[in-house]
Design an enzyme around this catalytic site. Sequence first.
Site, PDB file in Angstrom:
ATOM      1  N   SER A   1       0.821  -1.205   0.000  1.00 33.81           N
ATOM      2  CA  SER A   1       0.000   0.000   0.000  1.00 33.81           C
ATOM      3  C   SER A   1       0.852   1.251   0.000  1.00 33.81           C
ATOM      4  O   SER A   1       1.952   1.278   0.569  1.00 33.81           O
ATOM      5  CB  SER A   1      -0.880  -0.008   1.257  1.00 33.81           C
TER       6      SER A   1
ATOM      7  N   TYR B   1      -2.528   5.917  -5.187  1.00 37.47           N
ATOM      8  CA  TYR B   1      -3.593   6.872  -5.454  1.00 37.47           C
ATOM      9  C   TYR B   1      -3.028   7.909  -6.407  1.00 37.47           C
ATOM     10  O   TYR B   1      -1.807   8.040  -6.544  1.00 37.47           O
ATOM     11  CB  TYR B   1      -4.021   7.563  -4.160  1.00 37.47           C
TER      12      TYR B   1
ATOM     13  N   THR C   1      -6.052   2.618  -6.955  1.00 34.37           N
ATOM     14  CA  THR C   1      -7.290   2.577  -6.182  1.00 34.37           C
ATOM     15  C   THR C   1      -8.230   3.670  -6.659  1.00 34.37           C
ATOM     16  O   THR C   1      -7.871   4.842  -6.641  1.00 34.37           O
ATOM     17  CB  THR C   1      -6.991   2.761  -4.687  1.00 34.37           C
TER      18      THR C   1
ATOM     19  N   LYS D   1      -8.447  -0.929  -9.004  1.00 33.82           N
ATOM     20  CA  LYS D   1      -9.064  -1.532  -7.822  1.00 33.82           C
ATOM     21  C   LYS D   1     -10.231  -0.679  -7.352  1.00 33.82           C
ATOM     22  O   LYS D   1     -10.098   0.536  -7.222  1.00 33.82           O
ATOM     23  CB  LYS D   1      -8.034  -1.630  -6.692  1.00 33.82           C
TER      24      LYS D   1
ATOM     25  N   HIS E   1     -13.290  -1.732  -0.977  1.00 34.48           N
ATOM     26  CA  HIS E   1     -12.387  -1.208   0.038  1.00 34.48           C
ATOM     27  C   HIS E   1     -12.729  -1.811   1.413  1.00 34.48           C
ATOM     28  O   HIS E   1     -12.696  -1.117   2.437  1.00 34.48           O
ATOM     29  CB  HIS E   1     -12.481   0.327   0.073  1.00 34.48           C
TER      30      HIS E   1
ATOM     31  N   ARG F   1     -15.215   0.005   3.604  1.00 38.13           N
ATOM     32  CA  ARG F   1     -14.768   1.183   4.349  1.00 38.13           C
ATOM     33  C   ARG F   1     -15.101   2.491   3.640  1.00 38.13           C
ATOM     34  O   ARG F   1     -14.858   3.557   4.177  1.00 38.13           O
ATOM     35  CB  ARG F   1     -13.252   1.120   4.576  1.00 38.13           C
TER      36      ARG F   1
ATOM     37  N   ASP G   1     -11.508  -8.840  -3.835  1.00 37.98           N
ATOM     38  CA  ASP G   1     -11.136  -8.904  -2.423  1.00 37.98           C
ATOM     39  C   ASP G   1     -12.359  -8.618  -1.575  1.00 37.98           C
ATOM     40  O   ASP G   1     -13.412  -8.237  -2.097  1.00 37.98           O
ATOM     41  CB  ASP G   1      -9.983  -7.945  -2.086  1.00 37.98           C
ATOM     42  N   GLY G   2     -12.261  -8.853  -0.267  1.00 36.16           N
ATOM     43  CA  GLY G   2     -13.367  -8.537   0.637  1.00 36.16           C
ATOM     44  C   GLY G   2     -14.182  -9.742   1.027  1.00 36.16           C
ATOM     45  O   GLY G   2     -14.842 -10.350   0.194  1.00 36.16           O
TER      46      GLY G   2
ATOM     47  N   ARG H   1     -12.973 -15.626   4.014  1.00 36.63           N
ATOM     48  CA  ARG H   1     -12.679 -16.107   5.360  1.00 36.63           C
ATOM     49  C   ARG H   1     -12.380 -17.604   5.410  1.00 36.63           C
ATOM     50  O   ARG H   1     -12.030 -18.141   6.441  1.00 36.63           O
ATOM     51  CB  ARG H   1     -13.865 -15.814   6.298  1.00 36.63           C
TER      52      ARG H   1
ATOM     53  N   GLY I   1      -7.425  -9.002   2.932  1.00 38.23           N
ATOM     54  CA  GLY I   1      -7.013  -7.789   3.623  1.00 38.23           C
ATOM     55  C   GLY I   1      -6.917  -8.010   5.123  1.00 38.23           C
ATOM     56  O   GLY I   1      -5.841  -8.309   5.655  1.00 38.23           O
ATOM     57  N   ARG I   2      -8.050  -7.929   5.813  1.00 43.14           N
ATOM     58  CA  ARG I   2      -8.006  -8.053   7.273  1.00 43.14           C
ATOM     59  C   ARG I   2      -7.377  -9.362   7.740  1.00 43.14           C
ATOM     60  O   ARG I   2      -6.604  -9.347   8.699  1.00 43.14           O
ATOM     61  CB  ARG I   2      -9.410  -7.883   7.851  1.00 43.14           C
TER      62      ARG I   2
END
Lengths: 331, 331, 331, 331
Positions: free
Chosen positions: A106, A130, A156, A219, A243, A246, A274-275, A278, A297-298
């Site tokens: 990032s 960005y 992004t 993205k 995102h 978010r 993405d997103g 799990r 991501g997370r």
Amino acid sequence: MAMVCLSDFEAYAKKYLPKIAWDYFAAGADDCTTRDENILAYKRIRFRPRMLRDVSVMDIRTKILGSEISFPVGIAPTGFHQLAWPDGEKSTARAARAMNTCYIASTYSTCTLEEISAAAPGGLRWFQLYIHRNRAASQQLVRRAEALGFQGLVLTADLPYTGKRRDDVRNGFRLPPHMKVKNLERAFEVCKMSPLDPSVTWNDIYWLRSLTRLPIIIKGILTREDAELAVRHGVQGIIVSNHGGRQLDEGPATIDALVEVVEAVRGRVEVYVDGGIRKGSDVLKALALGAKCVFIGRPALWGLAYKGEEGLQDVLRILQDEFRLSMALAG
Amino acid sequence: MAMVCLSDFEAYAKKYLPKIAWDYFAAGADDCTTRDENILAYKRIRFRPRMLRDVSVMDIRTKILGSEISFPVGIAPTGFHQLAWPDGEKSTARAARAMNTCYIASTYSTCTLEEISAAAPGGLRWFQLYIHRNRAASQQLVRRAEALGFQGLVLTADLPYTGKRRDDVRNGFRLPPHMKVKNLERAFEVCKMSPLDPSVTWNDIYWLRSLTRLPIIIKGILTREDAELAVRHGVQGIIVSNHGGRQLDEGPATIDALVEVVEAVRGRVEVYVDGGIRKGSDVLKALALGAKCVFIGRPALWGLAYKGEEGLQDVLRILQDEFRLSMALAG
Amino acid sequence: MAMVCLSDFEAYAKKYLPKIAWDYFAAGADDCTTRDENILAYKRIRFRPRMLRDVSVMDIRTKILGSEISFPVGIAPTGFHQLAWPDGEKSTARAARAMNTCYIASTYSTCTLEEISAAAPGGLRWFQLYIHRNRAASQQLVRRAEALGFQGLVLTADLPYTGKRRDDVRNGFRLPPHMKVKNLERAFEVCKMSPLDPSVTWNDIYWLRSLTRLPIIIKGILTREDAELAVRHGVQGIIVSNHGGRQLDEGPATIDALVEVVEAVRGRVEVYVDGGIRKGSDVLKALALGAKCVFIGRPALWGLAYKGEEGLQDVLRILQDEFRLSMALAG
Amino acid sequence: MAMVCLSDFEAYAKKYLPKIAWDYFAAGADDCTTRDENILAYKRIRFRPRMLRDVSVMDIRTKILGSEISFPVGIAPTGFHQLAWPDGEKSTARAARAMNTCYIASTYSTCTLEEISAAAPGGLRWFQLYIHRNRAASQQLVRRAEALGFQGLVLTADLPYTGKRRDDVRNGFRLPPHMKVKNLERAFEVCKMSPLDPSVTWNDIYWLRSLTRLPIIIKGILTREDAELAVRHGVQGIIVSNHGGRQLDEGPATIDALVEVVEAVRGRVEVYVDGGIRKGSDVLKALALGAKCVFIGRPALWGLAYKGEEGLQDVLRILQDEFRLSMALAG
């Protein structure tokens, strides 16, 4: 505590991270509807499992933009990895290389691109950027990334302004004094307002194109209309993303948006998502619906929070095992 | 306690208002199904966010019946503002003027129309009225409003009788002795039964028309059939409303009803909506579905309960910021 | 504790009735899915409220099989009223007469038909019966009811065997020694097994017809096919009912079944419905969907449990007021 | 504690079994979505109950592959019955014989086939098997089963690898030292890796066919495509199953998959179903949707855990009574 599935890492991170860091990583915009929908939408998709196929040997490697990765799960760009683990993005880079997959670093890293490169020479990495009001800053970042061997530029598109994440406002979130957005240190000096340019349009892709020979991946695409525009403006890849829920709340879950984007793109460029990933079976669903690869991501941050690069490798290995098993069981 | 979103004001009001006042403002009819549906229906509506549009400059002003307001959110008519804040409707009027938007003063105000006007001279205000058994009382109110510079008459159509709000019955709700429905003081003297006339029909619009040159806006329309009748009877505007879910329970959510009303009206008069607005993105959804402007009821009262006119301005400012951000993020 | 709506009576009964009695009245078959669906199905039905109609005068009287009642809510047949109130069915009869509505007395009453008649002479009453293995017992009951001035015979069709109500099994439910199923005292003597005949078929309607000049209403119909059969076999009325969800679990909610029954019947006989009525607006929905009248079961028992005939009148009065109000508000 | 319905046995087993055993029996793959869906899908299916049919005599016997059973509920293959009750599969065999139904003994029994046979001579039993890497081991098992009078071979098709059951991983589940997978003791000696062969394909049915004259039933089919393949490869029966939700999570509920399998098979072979049966009415639903018979897994184990063969008989008897009652009430 046995780390059996990704939720275990989430529970660990929630317990051991400082609240302000946990809240920042967990945050969704407004009511967090889209953040949660990303996960729920996967649960609504059902397999039709087929039996008695020879699943004794399975090849789960894939190629993204020509580079082979060991399985179709990469690391999505997220900011501030030092909030999760002291070595920050250096650990992320090492874990990704160890697992032979792609890491999208990032712009908002707490290590410089140079440090990231030096930490894991030879790893497959893309750089997320960005477009700044100060175009020279963007241009300089692109040049640095290219020089350091990054193999793709991820633009992004969904952050003309930052989404409203209530807990961050309540917490007055900002980086602790010993951490810095190192890649932008010089850029920030010349720009007191938000450095990102909300007037960016599709034509800026041409400008970006003119700066570099690297492939451009866009993205944040969620509709067939924008997917068509992306292809026409010459990108090499699309990451279907909101995102992590978010930015704009109450948009579509990414796995739902993937379907219409894949349909619109008709194979002309690679599509990723993405997103909400799990479980390994989520990866299989995304691939079955047309994604070439997914990015996490997370969960990557939870892995870092658990044990740095080792923890992130654990997360990736669990996803890999689950992905392989669900492929076998789905026939 | 940081006031970050409208729910924070709700929590504050619930905590600090006397129970009888909180219950009165919060009340819905019967099981409160429609009151809650107003909110849930917004959550079911999804955006299709578009990317890479120039959102550096956005104009969020609009005009309602020819008058410009700073953004498309006005104050819906609600009664008894002194239950929320000592200065009552005078504070509401000041806040609306400060934010350059429209305030619809209720017949059931605890300040007179004259006090409201004097509190914020020059503000854009409409007056909400019922048709009384005693037509002279209604006529007198219309004349007073017109003389005081109110610029629209909002006729509430959904209250031939008051809905059954269980908590109000349990609490034996009535105004504390030091508050009065001041606009009706004289009218009440001549009328011992409920002053509202349940025999009112569409023809009474003609009667109302004959009394005034002000535009007539009808409030409480929920079906295409009634929308058509409203247009034919010459109103200038329609507020799609279910009285905050306080009248007939288990009717439609207003945002759902808006769609069919807008379709029936085909642009012949302006259409507004109230009920369930809790975030700036709700405003954007209502506008995308054809509303010219939305009106907020309970959130305005929570703002008053927090800090009077200052609190209400906070509420409006948050909605304004969220509205602008969601416009940008939705492209 | 203010008794504002029917749920208040439910809460009272749950608190003050002996557990074994409460459980018996509340019981549904198996998982109680259908019992609860009866209520949930009403909530799924939405009004389309119309405005500005003259609702100053409303006539809520109706006629069922030629007899006028003050509003379209009667008392469904339920057993063992002495479990709820010492005077049992005598109180029920008095309350129904006081409210000028119809009371369907159950075979499983804890008072005799003669006691019920004597308690409220002149009230409109129907008698609910089963067909017994011992046909003479059934015949005798029909003759008694007819002689006592009951004006209709309600044949329950959905109880060839008793449904499985788990709590009753756990509680080992049976009547306390001082209560008796008085109407059947003699019949029980000649029959050691369950007195009800599971071999009953549509042809037994002809037999019943031959015994009496009273109109026959069949209770327990849930499908268009059975509705057609009922009409062809010459009944005068149909009560759409699933026995309060106490017989076969996971059948349709009665308000949903009403629609297909009304459609099949095409006005040839009167159609009623019971099950799940908890608010006046539920009555309005049932009538809008074609019912001539509704019957309440458990709410009547809660009223009895609260204050005998007075409590039941309270329940009926609340329903009446709510029904009238929802008619006015729905236009 | 009265044992009134199957949930009572579940509660008992949860309370009294060692956690590791309870967890093993209860386990589902990953998030247990499919395990729970098996049950929820039954609840979504609604009866259309018919009235006034003669239900005084009902015959609930059926035949599966030519053998009569007393009612259409058999015992599905599950492993390790000694975890539930000391006598293990011997008790299961005795209970099944006592109730005159079919017991499918698992390869993963804690008693040998010989012990099972000896415990309940003459009972109707099928043998469940996997195809092992060591084909000789499979062949030997088939021969033993055939010699011992087992009347069917159930080939499990959905376990090329074992599903991921998180609690088992956390618990480090393995059999206590005094229990053994006795049927495989010799086989295990020659095979250090998982003994099951993930390379098995439809052609292996032909191989199995060549070993035995017993009918072959394939277990684990969930799609019309695989049902067609099963018929073409000459099986005599199909058990629609998702292994109790223990293999691939987020596949279809078995009762939903049954519909498409029955449609594809068009009566050419018998179709059974397991998974999610908790009430007699579930059995009726499965039969109404085309199953010839159902098999119960976990409920049988709960019965064993309660009181061995006696407890299992209780479970079967409750299902039988409920099945008969729901048949009567559904008309």
